[in-house]
Motif scaffolding. Sequence first.
Motif, PDB file in Angstrom:
ATOM      1  N   LYS A 159      11.916 -64.924 -26.888  1.00 59.24           N
ATOM      2  CA  LYS A 159      11.904 -65.537 -28.253  1.00 59.24           C
ATOM      3  C   LYS A 159      13.350 -65.282 -29.055  1.00 59.24           C
ATOM      4  O   LYS A 159      13.541 -65.729 -30.212  1.00 59.24           O
ATOM      5  N   GLY A 160      13.895 -64.203 -28.384  1.00 60.84           N
ATOM      6  CA  GLY A 160      15.016 -63.820 -29.239  1.00 60.84           C
ATOM      7  C   GLY A 160      14.990 -62.950 -30.434  1.00 60.84           C
ATOM      8  O   GLY A 160      15.739 -62.949 -31.489  1.00 60.84           O
ATOM      9  N   THR A 202      -3.598 -64.157 -24.970  1.00 58.61           N
ATOM     10  CA  THR A 202      -3.961 -65.351 -25.646  1.00 58.61           C
ATOM     11  C   THR A 202      -3.249 -66.479 -24.981  1.00 58.61           C
ATOM     12  O   THR A 202      -2.072 -66.362 -24.298  1.00 58.61           O
ATOM     13  N   GLU A 203      -3.118 -67.860 -25.422  1.00 60.71           N
ATOM     14  CA  GLU A 203      -2.330 -68.888 -25.020  1.00 60.71           C
ATOM     15  C   GLU A 203      -0.992 -68.832 -25.650  1.00 60.71           C
ATOM     16  O   GLU A 203      -0.023 -69.202 -24.860  1.00 60.71           O
ATOM     17  N   GLN A 204      -0.991 -68.075 -26.769  1.00 60.96           N
ATOM     18  CA  GLN A 204       0.239 -67.991 -27.530  1.00 60.96           C
ATOM     19  C   GLN A 204       1.250 -67.067 -26.812  1.00 60.96           C
ATOM     20  O   GLN A 204       2.500 -67.519 -26.516  1.00 60.96           O
ATOM     21  N   VAL A 205       0.593 -65.959 -26.077  1.00 58.70           N
ATOM     22  CA  VAL A 205       1.356 -64.906 -25.463  1.00 58.70           C
ATOM     23  C   VAL A 205       1.741 -65.553 -23.982  1.00 58.70           C
ATOM     24  O   VAL A 205       3.039 -65.519 -23.802  1.00 58.70           O
ATOM     25  N   GLN A 238       2.319 -68.978 -23.475  1.00 57.87           N
ATOM     26  CA  GLN A 238       3.292 -69.853 -23.693  1.00 57.87           C
ATOM     27  C   GLN A 238       4.519 -69.371 -24.001  1.00 57.87           C
ATOM     28  O   GLN A 238       5.557 -70.185 -23.685  1.00 57.87           O
ATOM     29  N   SER A 239       4.690 -68.225 -24.416  1.00 54.40           N
ATOM     30  CA  SER A 239       5.995 -67.476 -24.560  1.00 54.40           C
ATOM     31  C   SER A 239       6.934 -67.249 -23.431  1.00 54.40           C
ATOM     32  O   SER A 239       8.176 -67.054 -23.486  1.00 54.40           O
ATOM     33  N   GLU A 267      11.893 -73.863 -18.733  1.00 48.18           N
ATOM     34  CA  GLU A 267      12.684 -74.357 -17.667  1.00 48.18           C
ATOM     35  C   GLU A 267      13.546 -73.368 -17.000  1.00 48.18           C
ATOM     36  O   GLU A 267      14.071 -73.346 -15.899  1.00 48.18           O
ATOM     37  N   ASP A 268      13.557 -72.119 -17.735  1.00 49.47           N
ATOM     38  CA  ASP A 268      14.576 -71.086 -17.433  1.00 49.47           C
ATOM     39  C   ASP A 268      13.689 -69.997 -16.468  1.00 49.47           C
ATOM     40  O   ASP A 268      12.931 -69.504 -16.938  1.00 49.47           O
ATOM     41  N   ARG A 269      13.999 -69.899 -15.287  1.00 51.86           N
ATOM     42  CA  ARG A 269      13.102 -69.063 -14.407  1.00 51.86           C
ATOM     43  C   ARG A 269      13.242 -67.856 -14.758  1.00 51.86           C
ATOM     44  O   ARG A 269      12.343 -66.853 -14.575  1.00 51.86           O
ATOM     45  N   TYR A 270      14.262 -67.350 -15.526  1.00 53.49           N
ATOM     46  CA  TYR A 270      14.457 -65.778 -15.764  1.00 53.49           C
ATOM     47  C   TYR A 270      13.669 -65.437 -16.773  1.00 53.49           C
ATOM     48  O   TYR A 270      13.250 -64.379 -17.068  1.00 53.49           O
ATOM     49  N   LYS A 271      12.736 -66.434 -17.458  1.00 54.30           N
ATOM     50  CA  LYS A 271      11.808 -65.991 -18.407  1.00 54.30           C
ATOM     51  C   LYS A 271      10.533 -65.867 -17.838  1.00 54.30           C
ATOM     52  O   LYS A 271       9.377 -65.547 -18.889  1.00 54.30           O
ATOM     53  N   ALA A 272      10.181 -65.932 -16.717  1.00 54.96           N
ATOM     54  CA  ALA A 272       8.940 -65.553 -16.133  1.00 54.96           C
ATOM     55  C   ALA A 272       8.499 -64.130 -16.174  1.00 54.96           C
ATOM     56  O   ALA A 272       9.482 -63.341 -16.396  1.00 54.96           O
ATOM     57  N   LEU A 273       7.307 -63.822 -16.366  1.00 52.23           N
ATOM     58  CA  LEU A 273       6.992 -62.328 -16.360  1.00 52.23           C
ATOM     59  C   LEU A 273       7.000 -61.665 -14.821  1.00 52.23           C
ATOM     60  O   LEU A 273       6.281 -62.239 -13.694  1.00 52.23           O
TER      61      LEU A 273
END
Length: 422
Positions: A129-130, A279-282, A284-285, A289-295
């Motif tokens: 989220k920056g 939660t769904e909120q966690v 959703q973060s 489209e950026d694969r680098y934001k995956a866990l």
Amino acid sequence: MCTLSERDRKVNWHPYTQMQTAAAAVPIVRGEGAYLYDDKENRYIDAISSWWVTLHGHANPYIARKVSEQLHTLEQVIFAGFTHEPAIVLSERLLELLPENQSKVFYSDNGSTAVEVALKMCLQQSYNKGLPKTKILAFTDAYHGDTFGAMSVSGRSVWTAPFKDQLFDVLFIDPPNADNLPAIKNMISQYAQELACFVYEPLIQGAAGMLMHRAEELDELLSFCRALNITLIQDEVFVGFGRTGKLFAANHLHTQPDIMCFSKGLTGGTMPMGITTCTEQVYQSFLSEDRYKALFHGHSFTANPLACAAALASMDLLLQEETLQRIQSITEQHIVFAQSITEHPKVKTLRHTGTILAIEWNTGEDTSYFNQFAAALYRYFWERGILIRPLGNILYLVPPYCISNEDLSYIYQTISQALDTL
């Protein structure tokens, strides 16, 4: 011919053990219900559920049958890009029991890694989220595991001293009570913009000596953190699945966590497994489209089908009316016994929540995990056919739910005798 203990000494390195001075490890050859049997067929009551995991006793035939059935169907499959019914059903059933805000399940392999996953979720959530949130809030004397992230959010002690320069910075607070809550809130307010999360053991700090705090003050603290947008990680690794007298510690609280961690009793003590829910909120973060934001976290045995089968079987047993009644019965018997010894001069403090009872022995020394009285306590009970593992001068009971009233009475009687003689 070498004994099992001698063979063990040649090849094995045991946890939390100074191997140079430790007595030979006791060989256990089988278990049945609340009992363990050594290689000489001596029987011992397992009063601590073998490190707090064995909810329904040893070698439970129902769990064994369910695991055996799964073993003949599917024993393992990679969980990245694949799935299987036991994992789907376990997630569905667990989420039905948890607070309504819990939405997704992430699998790992033990309690420590369940906490690691939770911490990574929180820190990366802020990163995605920056947001400049990099600090973590935790309880003084906490214990969340022995991997580096879990160690970092655990209380600083001789256990963590060799690694102190490698542990990340954590803001520690005392567990809340009516007196200290204003000061705690004031401190949190000063760091709120930097705090990614608050990780806590709800109601009971197990490894710290079964320290207990009230649900009312914890609720107030959690509500305060929620208002400041601090993500809440509830570590139910120890207290989950009935230990507090309710299915989860969350059932004692009004403010519900964003993330929850489970292990220990999850599979009824049958095999290792960790779960982190959120939660769904966690969740959703991390969607982008950026694969680098995956866990980027995983384990070879993530959502192992055999462990899922064991967990489902354990859940079946846990939700039976007979088990729920046993949990209530153990809770009530603990209360009656605690009242009977509360005035004993050797009882420094008594702590009780649900099926957990802790007695702090008055030895004239400071309370400590390394209090030498632990060895005398352990030996006294072992010689009388009871397995305990004192936390220093703190004797605690965490019995399997299948323990009989007769065995509980015998344990209470032995504690009373120890108070009078040791």
